[in-house]
Design a protein around this motif. Structure first.
Motif, PDB file in Angstrom:
ATOM      1  N   UNK A 212       0.847  -1.188   0.000  1.00  0.00           N
ATOM      2  CA  UNK A 212       0.000   0.000   0.000  1.00  0.00           C
ATOM      3  C   UNK A 212       0.885   1.242   0.000  1.00  0.00           C
ATOM      4  N   UNK A 213       0.549   2.188  -0.855  1.00  0.00           N
ATOM      5  CA  UNK A 213       1.241   3.468  -0.891  1.00  0.00           C
ATOM      6  C   UNK A 213       0.258   4.569  -0.518  1.00  0.00           C
ATOM      7  N   UNK A 214       0.696   5.467   0.364  1.00  0.00           N
ATOM      8  CA  UNK A 214      -0.157   6.560   0.813  1.00  0.00           C
ATOM      9  C   UNK A 214       0.564   7.888   0.603  1.00  0.00           C
ATOM     10  N   UNK A 215      -0.226   8.909   0.370  1.00  0.00           N
ATOM     11  CA  UNK A 215       0.343  10.237   0.151  1.00  0.00           C
ATOM     12  C   UNK A 215      -0.641  11.298   0.641  1.00  0.00           C
ATOM     13  N   UNK A 216      -0.161  12.181   1.494  1.00  0.00           N
ATOM     14  CA  UNK A 216      -0.970  13.291   2.001  1.00  0.00           C
ATOM     15  C   UNK A 216      -0.342  14.602   1.547  1.00  0.00           C
ATOM     16  N   UNK A 217      -1.186  15.565   1.193  1.00  0.00           N
ATOM     17  CA  UNK A 217      -0.651  16.833   0.701  1.00  0.00           C
ATOM     18  C   UNK A 217      -1.623  17.970   0.980  1.00  0.00           C
ATOM     19  N   UNK A 218      -1.054  19.166   1.080  1.00  0.00           N
ATOM     20  CA  UNK A 218      -1.831  20.394   1.113  1.00  0.00           C
ATOM     21  C   UNK A 218      -1.690  21.076  -0.244  1.00  0.00           C
ATOM     22  N   UNK A 219      -2.730  21.770  -0.648  1.00  0.00           N
ATOM     23  CA  UNK A 219      -2.669  22.458  -1.923  1.00  0.00           C
ATOM     24  C   UNK A 219      -3.344  23.811  -1.876  1.00  0.00           C
ATOM     25  N   UNK A 220      -2.849  24.714  -2.692  1.00  0.00           N
ATOM     26  CA  UNK A 220      -3.461  26.037  -2.870  1.00  0.00           C
ATOM     27  C   UNK A 220      -3.413  26.366  -4.353  1.00  0.00           C
ATOM     28  N   UNK A 221      -4.538  26.796  -4.888  1.00  0.00           N
ATOM     29  CA  UNK A 221      -4.572  27.173  -6.294  1.00  0.00           C
ATOM     30  C   UNK A 221      -5.277  28.515  -6.444  1.00  0.00           C
ATOM     31  N   UNK A 222      -4.647  29.394  -7.209  1.00  0.00           N
ATOM     32  CA  UNK A 222      -5.183  30.724  -7.492  1.00  0.00           C
ATOM     33  C   UNK A 222      -5.514  30.773  -8.975  1.00  0.00           C
ATOM     34  N   UNK A 223      -6.763  31.117  -9.312  1.00  0.00           N
ATOM     35  CA  UNK A 223      -7.203  31.164 -10.707  1.00  0.00           C
ATOM     36  C   UNK A 223      -7.642  32.581 -11.067  1.00  0.00           C
ATOM     37  N   UNK A 224      -7.114  33.046 -12.188  1.00  0.00           N
ATOM     38  CA  UNK A 224      -7.369  34.409 -12.663  1.00  0.00           C
ATOM     39  C   UNK A 224      -8.092  34.338 -14.008  1.00  0.00           C
TER      40      UNK A 224
END
Length: 433
Positions: free
Chosen positions: A417-429
């Motif tokens: 089993x492979x696990x991955x946790x992440x935070x993300x921020x996206x700015x759209x113009x």
């Protein structure tokens, strides 16, 4: 002397004179383009997803409601900040900053014909696996592996019968198919990533969309079909043509010539009242395989076939809270032209819009991959994010920001089993001009 005759005569001139004539031709083209009237503010720009979705989302062909020629453009810029802070493999823990830009252009020539283009600038390193972080040995990435390519270049012809309320749209050129909806990028940060692996883009051929009915009465019915090839077989090694860098020898499904691949789809839209809408999407896809070049065992080669069923329902709880739910199931047989392989996807997400400018997205996508000769896997990608839309001003037509948490889990049939946790921020113009 018109523009065509100028270009014809240029072939007979010296190089220096050719440059002069070419400059004159460019100036003439520029004058034609910039003399187009600006689109009326009453005309919606489109879906931001390609020509097929533009047509499906249109009501009574409003794009052609303005009689005079005009041009409309939309620029969408994205800044994406990701922090993969916890993974099974420590080499996949890193931070990444990437950009993406989308440019849409529609030239309305008259009440029947338009020229349409869709260009993109984005990170091209992980296009074949957009849901996974590539092993970077823990090294951060900042604006790397950026490429420019054309996703759509086509001409659209509309036949409209206002008495019978029938619209028929013919599309010729390079276009995206209307196969699925869960890959739409305007919901959350990256909940669309897994579904994007079955999105059908950059096809060259012919498509037709027949529109019947009215969404505010008995429903609007959009019946579409298309015959096509993958772009890379028509414009191989040409500019913008092959962002995946797949060699011909790989025989990707859809590579066969003579428009042997095809797609049939039906979209049904209902508009019940203010902010309450319901839509259904059904589609069948058949991608022909170039059997002469395929690396698959000859006894196992088969056309890749796919079906998709989806529903999108938007319901207002009150004036300030709107629920927008999307559910989609997709099944692909003979994945990559191999009869031993199949894939299925189940995407579900709920977008809660509140306070006119805020939203919360809750979503999950499940992928099942089966290979009868090798190890298959199950994958779940989840996201919870919060977003805000700034009010329109002189600098932008729309500006949105979305921040959230994502969790990715891959199980190789209980072997590992492979696990991955992440935070993300996206700015759209967004800017229309």
């Amino acid at each position: 002397m018109n523009l065509i005759s100028i270009l014809y005569q240029a072939n007979k001139l010296t190089k220096n004179n050719q440059r002069i004539v070419l400059g004159v031709a460019i100036l003439l083209c520029s004058s034609i383009v910039f003399n187009f009237a600006k689109a009326s503010n009453d005309i919606s720009f489109g879906s931001n997803l390609g020509i097929y979705k533009d047509i499906v989302n249109e009501e009574n062909a409003d794009f052609f409601s303005q009689p005079k020629p005009f041009m409309r453009n939309r620029l969408i810029g994205e800044l994406d900040l990701d922090n993969y802070f916890k993974t099974t493999n420590r080499n996949q823990e890193f931070k990444e900053t990437s950009i993406k830009a989308k440019f849409f252009n529609n030239i309305h020539l008259n009440n029947k014909i338009s020229l349409n283009s869709y260009f993109k600038i984005q990170d091209v390193k992980n296009l074949n696996r957009p849901w996974q972080a590539t092993n970077h040995n823990g090294r951060d990435r900042f604006l790397k592996d950026v490429g420019l390519f054309a996703e759509e270049l086509n001409i659209r012809y509309l036949y409209e019968n206002k008495i019978k309320k029938i619209n028929n749209n013919l599309i010729i050129g390079k276009f995206n198919l209307g196969f699925g909806t869960a890959w739409r990028w305007d919901r959350g940060i990256s909940i669309h990533s897994l579904a994007e692996t079955y999105k059908q883009t950059e096809k060259i051929g012919v498509a037709n969309v027949l529109q019947l009915g009215n969404s505010r009465k008995t429903g609007q019915y959009n019946i579409g079909f298309s015959f096509f090839n993958n772009d890379q077989k028509i414009l191989d090694n040409a500019l913008f043509a092959n962002k995946h860098s797949d060699a011909k020898e790989m025989a990707i499904p859809g590579d066969s010539r003579a428009l042997k691949s095809y797609n049939f789809s039906t979209d049904i839209n209902f508009d019940f009242k203010k902010n309450e809408k319901l839509s259904y999407h059904f589609s069948y896809l058949n991608l022909d395989v170039n059997r002469r070049n395929s690396r698959v065992n000859p006894s196992k080669i088969a056309n890749q076939e796919g079906v998709v069923y989806s529903m999108n329902y938007q319901y207002p709880l009150d004036e300030n809270i709107v629920l927008d739910g999307l559910l989609e199931y997709t099944k692909t047989n003979n994945y990559l032209g191999d009869s031993d392989r199949l894939r299925s996807y189940l995407s579900s997400n709920l977008l809660i819009k509140y306070g006119k400018s805020w939203n919360i997205l809750l979503g999950n996508t499940r992928l099942k991959d089966r290979n009868y000769n090798f190890l298959g896997f199950n994958q779940n990608f989840s996201e919870i994010s919060n977003g805000y839309q700034f009010q329109k001003n002189n600098y932008f037509d729309k500006l949105t920001i979305q921040v959230g948490y994502r969790y990715n889990r891959i199980s190789y049939l209980n072997q590992r089993i492979e696990k991955q946790s992440s935070y993300g921020l996206i700015l759209r113009y967004f800017k229309d001009f």
